[in-house]
Design a protein around this motif. Sequence first.
Motif, PDB file in Angstrom:
ATOM      1  N   HIS A  12     -43.988 -60.913  67.579  1.00 15.88           N
ATOM      2  CA  HIS A  12     -44.609 -62.054  68.250  1.00 15.88           C
ATOM      3  C   HIS A  12     -44.906 -61.829  69.725  1.00 15.88           C
ATOM      4  O   HIS A  12     -45.583 -62.660  70.323  1.00 15.88           O
ATOM      5  N   SER A  13     -44.401 -60.772  70.333  1.00 18.06           N
ATOM      6  CA  SER A  13     -44.653 -60.567  71.753  1.00 18.06           C
ATOM      7  C   SER A  13     -46.083 -60.076  71.992  1.00 18.06           C
ATOM      8  O   SER A  13     -46.635 -59.308  71.199  1.00 18.06           O
ATOM      9  N   SER A  14     -46.661 -60.531  73.105  1.00 17.42           N
ATOM     10  CA  SER A  14     -48.014 -60.089  73.473  1.00 17.42           C
ATOM     11  C   SER A  14     -47.987 -58.909  74.437  1.00 17.42           C
ATOM     12  O   SER A  14     -49.038 -58.460  74.886  1.00 17.42           O
ATOM     13  N   SER A  15     -46.793 -58.417  74.777  1.00 20.75           N
ATOM     14  CA  SER A  15     -46.671 -57.318  75.737  1.00 20.75           C
ATOM     15  C   SER A  15     -47.224 -56.024  75.163  1.00 20.75           C
ATOM     16  O   SER A  15     -47.275 -55.837  73.938  1.00 20.75           O
ATOM     17  N   ARG A  16     -47.612 -55.119  76.058  1.00 17.76           N
ATOM     18  CA  ARG A  16     -48.181 -53.841  75.648  1.00 17.76           C
ATOM     19  C   ARG A  16     -47.660 -52.729  76.548  1.00 17.76           C
ATOM     20  O   ARG A  16     -47.210 -52.967  77.667  1.00 17.76           O
ATOM     21  N   GLY A  17     -47.715 -51.503  76.047  1.00 14.05           N
ATOM     22  CA  GLY A  17     -47.387 -50.342  76.851  1.00 14.05           C
ATOM     23  C   GLY A  17     -45.967 -50.358  77.393  1.00 14.05           C
ATOM     24  O   GLY A  17     -45.002 -50.696  76.695  1.00 14.05           O
ATOM     25  N   THR A  18     -45.846 -50.008  78.672  1.00 12.05           N
ATOM     26  CA  THR A  18     -44.527 -49.931  79.303  1.00 12.05           C
ATOM     27  C   THR A  18     -43.842 -51.290  79.319  1.00 12.05           C
ATOM     28  O   THR A  18     -42.614 -51.379  79.182  1.00 12.05           O
ATOM     29  N   ALA A  19     -44.618 -52.368  79.487  1.00 15.02           N
ATOM     30  CA  ALA A  19     -44.024 -53.704  79.488  1.00 15.02           C
ATOM     31  C   ALA A  19     -43.334 -53.990  78.159  1.00 15.02           C
ATOM     32  O   ALA A  19     -42.249 -54.571  78.130  1.00 15.02           O
ATOM     33  N   ARG A  20     -43.930 -53.563  77.080  1.00 15.36           N
ATOM     34  CA  ARG A  20     -43.324 -53.785  75.765  1.00 15.36           C
ATOM     35  C   ARG A  20     -42.049 -52.955  75.612  1.00 15.36           C
ATOM     36  O   ARG A  20     -41.056 -53.421  75.046  1.00 15.36           O
ATOM     37  N   LEU A  21     -42.077 -51.746  76.130  1.00 10.77           N
ATOM     38  CA  LEU A  21     -40.900 -50.881  76.052  1.00 10.77           C
ATOM     39  C   LEU A  21     -39.757 -51.444  76.899  1.00 10.77           C
ATOM     40  O   LEU A  21     -38.593 -51.423  76.481  1.00 10.77           O
ATOM     41  N   VAL A  22     -40.082 -51.958  78.083  1.00 11.66           N
ATOM     42  CA  VAL A  22     -39.065 -52.583  78.934  1.00 11.66           C
ATOM     43  C   VAL A  22     -38.498 -53.829  78.253  1.00 11.66           C
ATOM     44  O   VAL A  22     -37.286 -54.060  78.259  1.00 11.66           O
ATOM     45  N   LYS A  64     -44.990 -62.893  84.455  1.00  9.45           N
ATOM     46  CA  LYS A  64     -46.244 -63.636  84.476  1.00  9.45           C
ATOM     47  C   LYS A  64     -46.581 -64.197  83.104  1.00  9.45           C
ATOM     48  O   LYS A  64     -47.113 -65.310  82.985  1.00  9.45           O
ATOM     49  N   SER A  65     -46.261 -63.449  82.059  1.00 11.27           N
ATOM     50  CA  SER A  65     -46.542 -63.916  80.700  1.00 11.27           C
ATOM     51  C   SER A  65     -45.532 -64.950  80.212  1.00 11.27           C
ATOM     52  O   SER A  65     -45.758 -65.613  79.208  1.00 11.27           O
ATOM     53  N   GLY A  66     -44.406 -65.069  80.908  1.00  7.52           N
ATOM     54  CA  GLY A  66     -43.392 -66.032  80.515  1.00  7.52           C
ATOM     55  C   GLY A  66     -42.446 -65.532  79.447  1.00  7.52           C
ATOM     56  O   GLY A  66     -41.604 -66.307  78.965  1.00  7.52           O
ATOM     57  N   GLU A  67     -42.523 -64.249  79.088  1.00  6.72           N
ATOM     58  CA  GLU A  67     -41.656 -63.713  78.046  1.00  6.72           C
ATOM     59  C   GLU A  67     -40.327 -63.207  78.601  1.00  6.72           C
ATOM     60  O   GLU A  67     -39.374 -63.020  77.843  1.00  6.72           O
ATOM     61  N   LEU A  68     -40.258 -62.962  79.903  1.00  3.76           N
ATOM     62  CA  LEU A  68     -39.014 -62.515  80.535  1.00  3.76           C
ATOM     63  C   LEU A  68     -38.945 -63.146  81.921  1.00  3.76           C
ATOM     64  O   LEU A  68     -39.765 -62.842  82.777  1.00  3.76           O
ATOM     65  N   PRO A  86     -37.072 -66.659  77.250  1.00  4.16           N
ATOM     66  CA  PRO A  86     -37.152 -68.053  76.796  1.00  4.16           C
ATOM     67  C   PRO A  86     -37.880 -68.222  75.468  1.00  4.16           C
ATOM     68  O   PRO A  86     -37.479 -69.033  74.637  1.00  4.16           O
ATOM     69  N   ARG A  87     -38.942 -67.459  75.265  1.00  7.76           N
ATOM     70  CA  ARG A  87     -39.685 -67.623  74.012  1.00  7.76           C
ATOM     71  C   ARG A  87     -38.901 -67.084  72.829  1.00  7.76           C
ATOM     72  O   ARG A  87     -38.993 -67.608  71.719  1.00  7.76           O
ATOM     73  N   ALA A  88     -38.127 -66.041  73.057  1.00 12.56           N
ATOM     74  CA  ALA A  88     -37.265 -65.541  71.993  1.00 12.56           C
ATOM     75  C   ALA A  88     -36.179 -66.567  71.675  1.00 12.56           C
ATOM     76  O   ALA A  88     -35.852 -66.810  70.504  1.00 12.56           O
ATOM     77  N   ALA A  89     -35.611 -67.194  72.716  1.00 13.69           N
ATOM     78  CA  ALA A  89     -34.604 -68.229  72.492  1.00 13.69           C
ATOM     79  C   ALA A  89     -35.197 -69.415  71.739  1.00 13.69           C
ATOM     80  O   ALA A  89     -34.546 -69.996  70.852  1.00 13.69           O
ATOM     81  N   SER A  90     -36.436 -69.768  72.065  1.00 15.96           N
ATOM     82  CA  SER A  90     -37.112 -70.860  71.358  1.00 15.96           C
ATOM     83  C   SER A  90     -37.320 -70.514  69.882  1.00 15.96           C
ATOM     84  O   SER A  90     -37.119 -71.339  68.994  1.00 15.96           O
ATOM     85  N   TRP A  91     -37.697 -69.268  69.626  1.00 13.45           N
ATOM     86  CA  TRP A  91     -37.929 -68.836  68.252  1.00 13.45           C
ATOM     87  C   TRP A  91     -36.637 -68.820  67.437  1.00 13.45           C
ATOM     88  O   TRP A  91     -36.597 -69.288  66.291  1.00 13.45           O
TER      89      TRP A  91
END
Length: 302
Positions: A12-22, A64-68, A86-91
């Motif tokens: 469900h995450s929209s992150s990509r590249g290094t952001a997704r790995l972090v 900025k995306s609100g995922e972390l 927060p979005r993971a906690a919501s899920w």
Amino acid sequence: MSKDVREWVFDHSSSRGTARLVLLAVADRVPDERCVVWASVADLMKRTNASRTAVRDALAALDKSGELVERRHLQGPKRSSVYRLPRAASWLAKVAAVRHEDPDAYVEPPTDSDPVPDLDADAEKGLQRYGIWPRQSADSDPSRRNPTGSDSTPSRRNPTRRRAGIRTPHGTDSNPQNPSERDLNRRYSSSGAAVVPAGEWQVDPATHAWARQQGHLDRLGEEGLKAADAKWRLHRSDWTPRSAGAWSADWRAWITREHPPARRGLHAVPDNGHRPPHGMTRTEAHQAALLRALDEPTGTED
């Protein structure tokens, strides 16, 4: 719990590249459903094998995306930053509410309107078991009251006594924050972190299903996927041991960049070192060799 959060990142995450790995590196250390975790930039650099600038840019993009989101009023061991997903906690809260009524019920995908569970004072107090405490102000910080070290205070050669309670109950920064996670391999870490070398990490069913769903299995083929896996293990053989989640994320990134194996055409058929005579094409040379073979005596002529 960290497994469920990692699955949220993958699905469900929209992150990509290094952001997704972090984000995966942070999710791998989530201890409970509150999705609050501490991490330092140096630790994330080591876990993702990325530069300091890349990690900081990734954290900014995730914020900025609100995922972390960084919880600036909290701090972890060695004054490390504290983050919440927060979005993971919501899920997780949404899944728990639906499955409470029916364990086999279908859960709708997460939306922006899903409420995020509150993190009140009592909930934050419960984070102390993971080494997360309220950040002390500059006035109450004994290391900042007298930075010059006058006669009435201890000199710089006598460091300020570490405050009790800041240290994590499980050891160093590299330790997993989830005490319920099973210790997989103590041989490679004196702290008991669940890490393994790349050669011992196995492709789990979820990772193999991901390769099939993303079309990489059709693109590379079964043999091509095995070859890409072997090449990945060769390149990662001298890397320091990591957690299964970190290896899974790195393996998926490798497979995504892997090209299909080249197919050999007719031009690749070996010629046994024979080259056609000067001025003749390969076809003409074969025809000439065939005619010579037909004219040679076989010993059976009468």
